[in-house]
Design an enzyme around this catalytic site. Structure first.
Site, PDB file in Angstrom:
ATOM      1  N   ASN A   8       1.089  -1.305  -0.166  1.00 51.98           N
ATOM      2  CA  ASN A   8      -0.200  -0.142  -0.038  1.00 51.98           C
ATOM      3  C   ASN A   8       0.846   1.222   0.052  1.00 51.98           C
ATOM      4  O   ASN A   8       1.687   1.451   1.241  1.00 51.98           O
ATOM      5  CB  ASN A   8      -0.998  -0.124   1.159  1.00 51.98           C
ATOM      6  CG  ASN A   8      -1.754   1.131   1.317  1.00 51.98           C
ATOM      7  OD1 ASN A   8      -1.799   2.092   0.512  1.00 51.98           O
ATOM      8  ND2 ASN A   8      -2.260   1.399   2.610  1.00 51.98           N
ATOM      9  N   LYS A  10       0.130   4.348  -0.177  1.00 48.64           N
ATOM     10  CA  LYS A  10      -0.509   5.606   0.459  1.00 48.64           C
ATOM     11  C   LYS A  10      -0.213   6.648  -0.574  1.00 48.64           C
ATOM     12  O   LYS A  10      -0.372   6.706  -1.693  1.00 48.64           O
ATOM     13  CB  LYS A  10       0.134   5.427   1.981  1.00 48.64           C
ATOM     14  CG  LYS A  10      -0.017   4.100   2.729  1.00 48.64           C
ATOM     15  CD  LYS A  10       0.191   4.327   4.208  1.00 48.64           C
ATOM     16  CE  LYS A  10       0.090   3.155   4.854  1.00 48.64           C
ATOM     17  NZ  LYS A  10       0.228   3.121   6.215  1.00 48.64           N
ATOM     18  N   HIS A  88      -9.375   1.472   5.196  1.00 49.01           N
ATOM     19  CA  HIS A  88      -7.928   1.596   5.944  1.00 49.01           C
ATOM     20  C   HIS A  88      -8.052   2.475   7.018  1.00 49.01           C
ATOM     21  O   HIS A  88      -9.129   3.576   7.032  1.00 49.01           O
ATOM     22  CB  HIS A  88      -6.949   2.001   4.871  1.00 49.01           C
ATOM     23  CG  HIS A  88      -5.462   2.010   5.593  1.00 49.01           C
ATOM     24  ND1 HIS A  88      -5.092   2.951   6.357  1.00 49.01           N
ATOM     25  CD2 HIS A  88      -4.629   1.098   5.206  1.00 49.01           C
ATOM     26  CE1 HIS A  88      -3.971   2.632   6.823  1.00 49.01           C
ATOM     27  NE2 HIS A  88      -3.356   1.468   5.967  1.00 49.01           N
ATOM     28  N   GLU A  90      -6.382   4.977   8.241  1.00 47.95           N
ATOM     29  CA  GLU A  90      -6.070   6.347   7.902  1.00 47.95           C
ATOM     30  C   GLU A  90      -7.325   7.070   7.155  1.00 47.95           C
ATOM     31  O   GLU A  90      -7.430   8.012   7.361  1.00 47.95           O
ATOM     32  CB  GLU A  90      -4.723   6.452   6.942  1.00 47.95           C
ATOM     33  CG  GLU A  90      -3.535   5.821   7.658  1.00 47.95           C
ATOM     34  CD  GLU A  90      -2.272   5.404   7.042  1.00 47.95           C
ATOM     35  OE1 GLU A  90      -2.390   5.449   5.640  1.00 47.95           O
ATOM     36  OE2 GLU A  90      -1.440   4.931   7.769  1.00 47.95           O
ATOM     37  N   GLU A 156      -5.155  -4.938  10.590  1.00 55.17           N
ATOM     38  CA  GLU A 156      -3.937  -3.731  10.915  1.00 55.17           C
ATOM     39  C   GLU A 156      -4.204  -3.132  12.291  1.00 55.17           C
ATOM     40  O   GLU A 156      -5.072  -2.045  12.105  1.00 55.17           O
ATOM     41  CB  GLU A 156      -4.207  -2.991   9.613  1.00 55.17           C
ATOM     42  CG  GLU A 156      -3.803  -3.413   8.366  1.00 55.17           C
ATOM     43  CD  GLU A 156      -3.070  -2.432   7.474  1.00 55.17           C
ATOM     44  OE1 GLU A 156      -1.993  -2.645   6.863  1.00 55.17           O
ATOM     45  OE2 GLU A 156      -3.707  -1.266   7.345  1.00 55.17           O
ATOM     46  N   GLY A 162       3.094   2.272  10.890  1.00 54.35           N
ATOM     47  CA  GLY A 162       4.253   3.093  10.936  1.00 54.35           C
ATOM     48  C   GLY A 162       4.725   3.471  11.805  1.00 54.35           C
ATOM     49  O   GLY A 162       5.566   4.305  12.017  1.00 54.35           O
ATOM     50  N   SER A 201       3.726  -2.174  10.200  1.00 52.78           N
ATOM     51  CA  SER A 201       5.090  -2.270  10.360  1.00 52.78           C
ATOM     52  C   SER A 201       5.957  -3.581   9.784  1.00 52.78           C
ATOM     53  O   SER A 201       6.768  -4.132  10.651  1.00 52.78           O
ATOM     54  CB  SER A 201       5.529  -1.970  11.775  1.00 52.78           C
ATOM     55  OG  SER A 201       5.245  -0.675  12.225  1.00 52.78           O
ATOM     56  N   GLY A 222       3.076  -1.180   4.243  1.00 50.19           N
ATOM     57  CA  GLY A 222       3.278   0.358   3.753  1.00 50.19           C
ATOM     58  C   GLY A 222       4.609   0.917   3.550  1.00 50.19           C
ATOM     59  O   GLY A 222       5.076   0.444   2.314  1.00 50.19           O
ATOM     60  N   GLY A 223       5.312   1.160   4.284  1.00 46.96           N
ATOM     61  CA  GLY A 223       6.435   1.814   4.251  1.00 46.96           C
ATOM     62  C   GLY A 223       7.459   0.810   3.280  1.00 46.96           C
ATOM     63  O   GLY A 223       8.505   1.543   2.538  1.00 46.96           O
TER      64      GLY A 223
END
Ligand code: 13P
Length: 239
Positions: A8, A10, A88, A90, A156, A162, A201, A222-223
């Site tokens: 993802n 983002k 999600h 967020e 999640e 994150g 994470s 994500g990251g």
């Protein structure tokens, strides 16, 4: 069933970053999906040439209409996207999306023949208060679409996103078992076919352990999904 590795992106990614998706597509890795920002979906579909499934990070609940700035599931499908992420945390946080909104988006995604990744998860305060299972139960009750076909759940924990923090493997196992129980209670035997991803994470360093946990069918990253090197390291750690 090989583990599903979903990236993802983002609100990250400019034209030059398409090279990362091209690299992922050329790697021969199986079961890698990427949700780039809307602006890159068209190019991502072209460079991935079917080797990496491309999806959206959100969709509107309606197929079309007067909703400035929004994108429908039908529009994603029209671009060649194969899936959409809904619910999600967020989006729940930044856009005030409720479980009912998430359910409407999931239903729209299925109507457009997209696979739907529906995200749920508890906050730190909810976990500390011992409410994790109750929160997951309520989110599922309010947001699941009418049938299990084409549905994937992503667990999640909000506090793990994150932050570099992850639940213990036992806590991941317990949460996935709880989610499985809820899905089977809702959909009957078809609920056994719904894949459950873990997200929050995930890195090349912890993916192998997470992917070995019972009923973890893959990861939502994500990251660590922003470069091919990192995401492919996660994919190659799948047992
Ligand atoms: P991170 O992997 O950056 O924690 O993000 C997880 C996530 O929100 C994926 O949807």
């Amino acid at each position: 069933m090989p583990a599903l590795i979903v990236g993802n992106w983002k609100m990250n990614g400019l034209g030059e970053d398409i090279a990362e998706i091209a690299h992922m597509a050329g790697s021969g890795a199986r079961s890698v999906w990427i949700a780039p920002p809307f602006t890159l979906i068209d190019r991502a579909v072209i460079v991935s040439a079917g080797a990496v499934k491309i999806g959206g990070q959100d969709c509107h609940a309606n197929a079309k209409g007067a909703h400035t700035g929004c994108v429908s599931a039908l529009m994603l499908a029209d671009l060649g996207a194969g899936f959409v992420i809904v619910g999600h945390s967020e989006r729940r946080r930044d856009n005030g999306e409720s479980d009912a909104d998430v359910r409407a988006k999931a239903t729209a995604g299925r109507a457009a023949e997209l696979e739907v990744i529906l995200c749920i998860g508890e906050t730190r305060a909810q976990r500390n208060a011992g409410q994790t299972e109750a929160v997951l139960t309520a989110q599922l009750a309010g947001s699941l679409p009418d049938d299990a076909e084409g549905l994937i759940i992503a667990y999640e924990p909000v506090w793990a996103i994150g932050t570099g923090l992850t639940p213990t493997l036992d806590d991941v196992k317990a949460a996935h078992a709880h989610i499985r129980g809820q899905i089977v209670a809702r959909f009957g035997p078809n609920g056994h076919g719904v894949r459950i991803l873990y997200g929050g994470s995930v890195t090349p360093a912890n993916a192998a352990d997470l992917l070995r946990v019972a009923d973890v069918g893959g990861v939502l990253v994500g990251g660590a999904s922003l470069t091919a090197e990192s995401l492919l390291a996660i994919a190659s750690s799948a047992p």
